[in-house]
Motif scaffolding. Structure first.
Motif, PDB file in Angstrom:
ATOM      1  N   ASP A 207       0.898  -1.106   0.039  1.00  0.00           N
ATOM      2  CA  ASP A 207      -0.115  -0.039   0.009  1.00  0.00           C
ATOM      3  C   ASP A 207       0.720   1.178   0.039  1.00  0.00           C
ATOM      4  OD1 ASP A 207      -1.911   1.862   0.383  1.00  0.00           O
ATOM      5  OD2 ASP A 207      -2.757   1.221   2.281  1.00  0.00           O
ATOM      6  N   LEU A 208       0.865   1.891  -1.155  1.00  0.00           N
ATOM      7  CA  LEU A 208       1.838   3.241  -1.334  1.00  0.00           C
ATOM      8  C   LEU A 208       1.231   4.218  -0.529  1.00  0.00           C
ATOM      9  CD1 LEU A 208       2.408   3.561  -5.143  1.00  0.00           C
ATOM     10  CD2 LEU A 208       3.855   2.700  -3.377  1.00  0.00           C
ATOM     11  N   SER A 209      -0.180   4.178   0.118  1.00  0.00           N
ATOM     12  CA  SER A 209      -0.404   5.217   1.224  1.00  0.00           C
ATOM     13  C   SER A 209      -0.171   4.939   2.417  1.00  0.00           C
ATOM     14  CB  SER A 209      -2.005   5.483   1.031  1.00  0.00           C
ATOM     15  OG  SER A 209      -2.654   4.210   1.466  1.00  0.00           O
ATOM     16  N   ALA A 210       0.785   3.997   2.635  1.00  0.00           N
ATOM     17  CA  ALA A 210       0.892   3.643   4.406  1.00  0.00           C
ATOM     18  C   ALA A 210       2.388   3.229   4.264  1.00  0.00           C
ATOM     19  CB  ALA A 210       0.216   2.412   4.664  1.00  0.00           C
ATOM     20  N   PRO A 211       3.240   4.326   4.079  1.00  0.00           N
ATOM     21  CA  PRO A 211       4.736   4.087   4.310  1.00  0.00           C
ATOM     22  C   PRO A 211       5.028   3.639   5.408  1.00  0.00           C
ATOM     23  CG  PRO A 211       4.262   6.631   4.135  1.00  0.00           C
ATOM     24  CD  PRO A 211       2.895   5.660   3.834  1.00  0.00           C
ATOM     25  N   ALA A 212       6.298   3.002   5.709  1.00  0.00           N
ATOM     26  CA  ALA A 212       6.673   2.430   7.127  1.00  0.00           C
ATOM     27  C   ALA A 212       7.216   3.610   7.870  1.00  0.00           C
ATOM     28  CB  ALA A 212       7.652   1.563   6.857  1.00  0.00           C
ATOM     29  N   PHE A 213       7.740   4.650   7.050  1.00  0.00           N
ATOM     30  CA  PHE A 213       8.560   5.706   7.747  1.00  0.00           C
ATOM     31  C   PHE A 213       8.132   6.825   6.710  1.00  0.00           C
ATOM     32  CE2 PHE A 213      11.029   1.948   7.840  1.00  0.00           C
ATOM     33  CZ  PHE A 213      11.122   1.856   9.272  1.00  0.00           C
ATOM     34  N   GLY A 214       8.241   8.159   7.211  1.00  0.00           N
ATOM     35  CA  GLY A 214       7.941   9.175   6.600  1.00  0.00           C
ATOM     36  C   GLY A 214       6.317   9.411   6.339  1.00  0.00           C
ATOM     37  N   ASP A 215       5.974  10.294   5.299  1.00  0.00           N
ATOM     38  CA  ASP A 215       4.748  10.555   4.796  1.00  0.00           C
ATOM     39  C   ASP A 215       4.241  10.221   3.702  1.00  0.00           C
ATOM     40  OD1 ASP A 215       4.585  12.325   7.523  1.00  0.00           O
ATOM     41  OD2 ASP A 215       5.890  13.553   6.644  1.00  0.00           O
ATOM     42  N   PRO A 216       3.039   9.887   3.353  1.00  0.00           N
ATOM     43  CA  PRO A 216       2.567   9.531   1.735  1.00  0.00           C
ATOM     44  C   PRO A 216       2.641  10.820   1.119  1.00  0.00           C
ATOM     45  CG  PRO A 216       0.831   9.665   3.359  1.00  0.00           C
ATOM     46  CD  PRO A 216       2.115   9.723   4.269  1.00  0.00           C
ATOM     47  N   VAL A 217       2.650  10.411  -0.176  1.00  0.00           N
ATOM     48  CA  VAL A 217       2.409  11.656  -0.861  1.00  0.00           C
ATOM     49  C   VAL A 217       1.569  11.206  -2.239  1.00  0.00           C
ATOM     50  CG1 VAL A 217       4.695  12.705  -0.546  1.00  0.00           C
ATOM     51  CG2 VAL A 217       4.705  11.065  -2.271  1.00  0.00           C
ATOM     52  N   PRO A 218       0.798  12.022  -2.857  1.00  0.00           N
ATOM     53  CA  PRO A 218      -0.112  11.620  -3.986  1.00  0.00           C
ATOM     54  C   PRO A 218       0.475  11.225  -5.227  1.00  0.00           C
ATOM     55  CG  PRO A 218      -0.141  14.167  -3.632  1.00  0.00           C
ATOM     56  CD  PRO A 218       0.771  13.457  -2.500  1.00  0.00           C
ATOM     57  N   LEU A 219       0.141  10.287  -5.869  1.00  0.00           N
ATOM     58  CA  LEU A 219       0.372   9.981  -7.163  1.00  0.00           C
ATOM     59  C   LEU A 219      -0.739  10.648  -8.275  1.00  0.00           C
ATOM     60  CD1 LEU A 219       2.301   7.824  -6.085  1.00  0.00           C
ATOM     61  CD2 LEU A 219       1.895   6.263  -8.003  1.00  0.00           C
ATOM     62  N   ARG A 220      -0.246  11.443  -8.965  1.00  0.00           N
ATOM     63  CA  ARG A 220      -1.148  12.100  -9.860  1.00  0.00           C
ATOM     64  C   ARG A 220      -1.668  11.294 -11.310  1.00  0.00           C
ATOM     65  NH1 ARG A 220       2.215  17.848  -8.839  1.00  0.00           N
ATOM     66  NH2 ARG A 220       1.105  18.077  -6.822  1.00  0.00           N
ATOM     67  N   PRO A 221      -2.572  11.427 -12.054  1.00  0.00           N
ATOM     68  CA  PRO A 221      -2.848  10.517 -13.067  1.00  0.00           C
ATOM     69  C   PRO A 221      -1.371  10.676 -14.030  1.00  0.00           C
ATOM     70  CG  PRO A 221      -4.674  12.109 -12.547  1.00  0.00           C
ATOM     71  CD  PRO A 221      -3.617  12.203 -11.674  1.00  0.00           C
ATOM     72  N   GLY A 222      -1.264   9.524 -14.724  1.00  0.00           N
ATOM     73  CA  GLY A 222      -0.289   9.067 -15.440  1.00  0.00           C
ATOM     74  C   GLY A 222       1.082   9.256 -14.740  1.00  0.00           C
ATOM     75  N   GLU A 223       1.215   9.086 -13.317  1.00  0.00           N
ATOM     76  CA  GLU A 223       2.561   8.943 -12.694  1.00  0.00           C
ATOM     77  C   GLU A 223       2.751   7.482 -12.319  1.00  0.00           C
ATOM     78  OE1 GLU A 223       3.347  13.351 -10.949  1.00  0.00           O
ATOM     79  OE2 GLU A 223       2.398  11.787  -9.775  1.00  0.00           O
ATOM     80  N   ILE A 224       3.979   7.249 -12.076  1.00  0.00           N
ATOM     81  CA  ILE A 224       4.347   5.922 -11.530  1.00  0.00           C
ATOM     82  C   ILE A 224       5.384   5.912 -10.673  1.00  0.00           C
ATOM     83  CG2 ILE A 224       4.152   4.557 -13.808  1.00  0.00           C
ATOM     84  CD1 ILE A 224       7.165   4.712 -14.138  1.00  0.00           C
ATOM     85  N   PRO A 225       5.400   5.319  -9.460  1.00  0.00           N
ATOM     86  CA  PRO A 225       6.312   5.228  -8.438  1.00  0.00           C
ATOM     87  C   PRO A 225       7.470   4.763  -8.846  1.00  0.00           C
ATOM     88  CG  PRO A 225       4.972   3.430  -8.097  1.00  0.00           C
ATOM     89  CD  PRO A 225       4.447   3.938  -9.407  1.00  0.00           C
ATOM     90  N   VAL A 226       8.547   5.518  -8.467  1.00  0.00           N
ATOM     91  CA  VAL A 226      10.199   5.286  -8.573  1.00  0.00           C
ATOM     92  C   VAL A 226      10.786   4.949  -7.237  1.00  0.00           C
ATOM     93  CG1 VAL A 226      12.083   5.947  -9.908  1.00  0.00           C
ATOM     94  CG2 VAL A 226       9.909   6.592 -10.889  1.00  0.00           C
ATOM     95  N   PHE A 227      11.489   4.020  -6.956  1.00  0.00           N
ATOM     96  CA  PHE A 227      12.210   3.653  -5.939  1.00  0.00           C
ATOM     97  C   PHE A 227      13.333   3.567  -6.020  1.00  0.00           C
ATOM     98  CE2 PHE A 227       7.905   1.402  -6.195  1.00  0.00           C
ATOM     99  CZ  PHE A 227       7.106   1.876  -5.192  1.00  0.00           C
ATOM    100  N   TRP A 228      14.043   4.051  -4.724  1.00  0.00           N
ATOM    101  CA  TRP A 228      15.434   4.138  -4.614  1.00  0.00           C
ATOM    102  C   TRP A 228      15.875   3.746  -3.142  1.00  0.00           C
ATOM    103  CZ3 TRP A 228      13.188   8.070  -7.424  1.00  0.00           C
ATOM    104  CH2 TRP A 228      14.089   8.500  -8.506  1.00  0.00           C
TER     105      TRP A 228
END
Length: 267
Positions: A207-228
């Motif tokens: 669930d991207l809306s429930a990070p283990a640490f930090g704060d969730p941020v919105p994904l806008r239409p047409g965006e993908i999550p990128v992980f480092w």
């Protein structure tokens, strides 16, 4: 903490560290000290330091070492003028046998002669380059802490230390994601290129809306999550290994150094 969360625009790294030391600044360090390297910190007793050093060497993506202190010495002359690792961050976390027991503004009362401090590279360095390329950084725009997630990506163990990688996430359109990969690939000293993009469930994130640490941020239409790979990985490894005492930075509150980000990027 009730200390102010802002520092004057354009404040030097030294001035920011002095503000932390005096208690005048206890806020997030994202977006301040433009152009300068910020570092995650881990402090361990000497008899755990060799294991942690080898863990970092075996896992340079989540744990890119910038500097290692001498036992009992809080100074890092190579990182900054008059730098004191015990006082010069906005906030610290203290772990007792892997359990978080306190968050404090300095660690003077907790410092020991056998402590070894490690400074680990942070993605804030490559975020400056992303911003310069016109790529918006969502958590900076939101004034929040970057979202961080536990994953199923195993780190290479070292002695008593083992665990899974923590990742940070920034949303981009596919075209901007490609550009972000190109830019961050030049910053191997601060996590480098992403470890994953899209399909968060493939790396164990439900669930991207429930990070283990930090704060969730919105994904806008047409965006993908990128992980480092993320420098919060050591905290989770410490929780698992449960050394008798360990100290880290508080999330989003890092050490601001005198090193220039430009020194960490390769062209």
């Amino acid at each position: 903490m009730s200390a102010p969360s802002l520092v004057p625009a354009g404040a030097s790294p030294h001035a920011i560290r002095l503000a932390c030391r005096s208690g005048a600044f206890a806020g997030l360090t994202s977006g301040i000290a433009a152009g300068y390297v910020q570092g995650n910190i881990v402090i361990l007793p000497r008899d755990w330091a060799d294991d942690f050093l080898r863990f970092c060497q075996r896992n340079p993506k989540p744990c890119p070492l910038i500097a290692v202190g001498d036992p009992g010495d809080p100074a890092f002359e190579e990182l900054g003028l008059d730098l004191d690792i015990r006082t010069d961050l906005p906030a610290y976390r203290i772990y007792d046998h892997g359990k978080l027991v306190a968050e404090v503004p300095d660690i003077i009362a907790h410092w020991r002669k056998d402590f070894v401090a490690f400074v680990i590279g942070c993605s804030y360095s490559f975020e400056e380059a992303l911003g310069a390329a016109g790529l918006g950084i969502r958590h900076v725009e939101c004034g929040s802490i970057v979202p961080m997630y536990r994953t199923n990506l195993a780190c290479r163990p070292a002695g008593r230390l083992s665990g899974k990688m923590v990742v940070s996430m920034r949303p981009f359109t596919p075209a901007h994601a490609i550009r972000a990969i190109e830019i961050t690939s030049c910053f191997a000293a601060v996590h480098g290129a992403p470890v994953h993009l899209g399909a968060p469930e493939a790396i164990g994130i439900a669930d991207l809306s429930a990070p283990a640490f930090g704060d969730p941020v919105p994904l806008r239409p047409g965006e993908i999550p990128v992980f480092w790979a993320c420098g919060y990985t050591p905290q989770t490894v410490i929780e698992h290994a449960a050394p008798p005492l360990a100290i880290t930075h508080a999330p989003g509150r890092l050490l601001v150094t005198d090193l220039l980000n430009a020194r960490l990027g390769a062209t």
